[in-house]
Scaffold this motif. Sequence first.
Motif, short mmCIF file in Angstrom:
data_model
loop_
_atom_site.label_atom_id
_atom_site.label_comp_id
_atom_site.label_asym_id
_atom_site.label_seq_id
_atom_site.Cartn_x
_atom_site.Cartn_y
_atom_site.Cartn_z
N LYS A 165 0.84 -1.20 0.00
CA LYS A 165 0.00 0.00 0.00
C LYS A 165 0.88 1.26 0.00
CE LYS A 165 -4.19 1.62 2.17
NZ LYS A 165 -5.04 1.66 3.31
N GLU A 166 1.89 1.22 0.87
CA GLU A 166 2.81 2.37 0.96
C GLU A 166 3.50 2.64 -0.38
OE1 GLU A 166 5.66 1.78 4.18
OE2 GLU A 166 7.14 2.84 2.94
N LYS A 167 3.85 1.57 -1.09
CA LYS A 167 4.59 1.72 -2.37
C LYS A 167 3.65 1.82 -3.56
CE LYS A 167 8.92 0.76 -0.97
NZ LYS A 167 10.07 1.61 -1.28
#
Length: 383
Positions: free
Chosen positions: A115-117
Motif C-alpha cells: 500500500k505504501e509503495k
Amino acid sequence: MKDVFKIGVIGCGDISTRNYVPNIMDRFRNMEIYALCDLNRERAESLAAAHGIAHVLSLDEIFEDPEIDVILNLTNPQVHYELNMRALRSGKHVYSEKPLGLNLKEASDTIALAKEKNLYVGCAPDVFLGAGVQTCRKVIEDGLIGDILSAKVANMYHGPENIHPAPDFFYKIGAGPMLDIGPYGISEMLYFMGPAEELCCYGGIGINPRPIKDHYTDVEVNTHYNGIVKFADGRCASVNFSWDTWGAENGPCVQVYGTKGSLFLSDPDNYGEGSRVHVLLEEDMRDENGKISREKTSHSGEYKKDIPLVFDCPTENRGLGLCEMIEAIKEGRPSRANGEFACHVTEVLDGFNIAIATGKPYKMQTTFQQISRMPEDFVSKMR
Ligand SMILES: NC(=O)c1ccc[n+]([C@@H]2O[C@H](COP(=O)([O-])OP(=O)(O)OC[C@H]3O[C@@H](n4cnc5c(N)ncnc54)[C@H](O)[C@@H]3O)[C@@H](O)[C@H]2O)c1
C-alpha cells in the motif's frame, strides 16, 4: 500502460516446472516470463532451456532488473515473506504462492508495504477464480439453495508424502494440512460466506516422527484440525483437515447448506472439469403429493443434480490469479486473488493453530472487501 507484463519467477521447483511456467508460456497472453531464478541455478537453467526463456538471474539481479514488472514467488513458504518484501522494496508488483505469510504479522506487513509503495500484491490459491468455484458462487447468488445457513470444508487423508519428490517440508513450520491444503477450501468458504469473526479449534500432531519413504522426519506442525468458523453475521462453518486419517469419507469438499437446498463442490483444489458441482434441492425431496418423501430423503444422494459450469476453464490453470491481477493493474481496480483477502485467509489458518495452542476461541482482527464473480469470458479472452 503496456499490454504484456514481464514476469520474474523466483523458485523453479515442482509447481513452477509442472504448472506455472508451462501455463504462463501457453495460456495467458497478457504476460511473458522474462527471467527465472532459483537458489539451485541448474534447476533454473534447465527450466529456461526447456521453454526458451532468455534470462537466468541471481536473486540480486532479478530484484534490480528494471525490465521486470512482477515477481512471481514460487519458493517454499518459509521464505515467501522475505522475498515478497524484497520485491516490493525494489518497486515490483508481487504474486506469491500460498501462504502470503506464516502468520498474520508477515501477511499484514506485506500488504502494508504494498500500500505504501502503491504496488499490487496477489496470492494463490487462485482456484476460486476457476469455473467450479465460480459456478458455486453463481448458484448461491441466484438463490437456488435459498438463504445460506452454514458450510463445511473438509480434506482428510493420509498425507502428501507419496506425491512430492522432496516431501519433508510438508511436516515443517510453514506447512502441515492447515497452511498447505487449508488455503484452498478456506479461501472458497470465505469467498462464499464472507469474512470470519471468530474461530475455535481442537487438534494436534497424530504421528511423530513421521515415516516418509525411506526415513523418518520430525513433525513440527499440527496434522489434524477440528475447527469451527463463526462469521460476522453469526453463521458458522465446520473445518476438518487431517493428514493422519486412512480413507476418511470426508472430503476433499466444500459444501454450503441453504434453506432450499445444499451445494456440493467435490474438489476445492480444482479449476473446473466436467460436472463437479452438484446441488440437492428441497423441491426434489417431495413426493407426487408435494410432501417431503422419507424414501427420497433417506437416499438423497441419488437426487443430486449436476450444475453445468459457467465457463470453460482448463482443469489446471495456475497463474489465473496473476493474469487477472495484471488486468486489474491496467484497469486501476482491485484484483480478485488480492493481498487483503490472502491476509485474512492467513489469519484464519494461523488462528486455528493459535486456538489449538491456547484452547480458547481466536478473535479475528482482519477483514476483506467482497470479491465479485469473474466475467464468464475472462479465461477464453486471455488465451
Ligand atoms: N508442489 C505442489 O503440488 C504445490 C501445489 C500448490 C502450491 N504449491 C506451493 O508452491 C510453493 C513451492 O512449492 P514446490 O512444491 O514447488 O516446492 P519445491 O521445493 O519443489 O520448489 C521450491 C523452489 O524454490 C527454491 N527456493 C527456495 N528458497 C529460495 C530462495 N531464497 N531464492 C531462490 N529460490 C529459492 C528452491 O531451490 C526450489 O527449487 C509452496 O509455497 C507450495 O505451498 C505447491
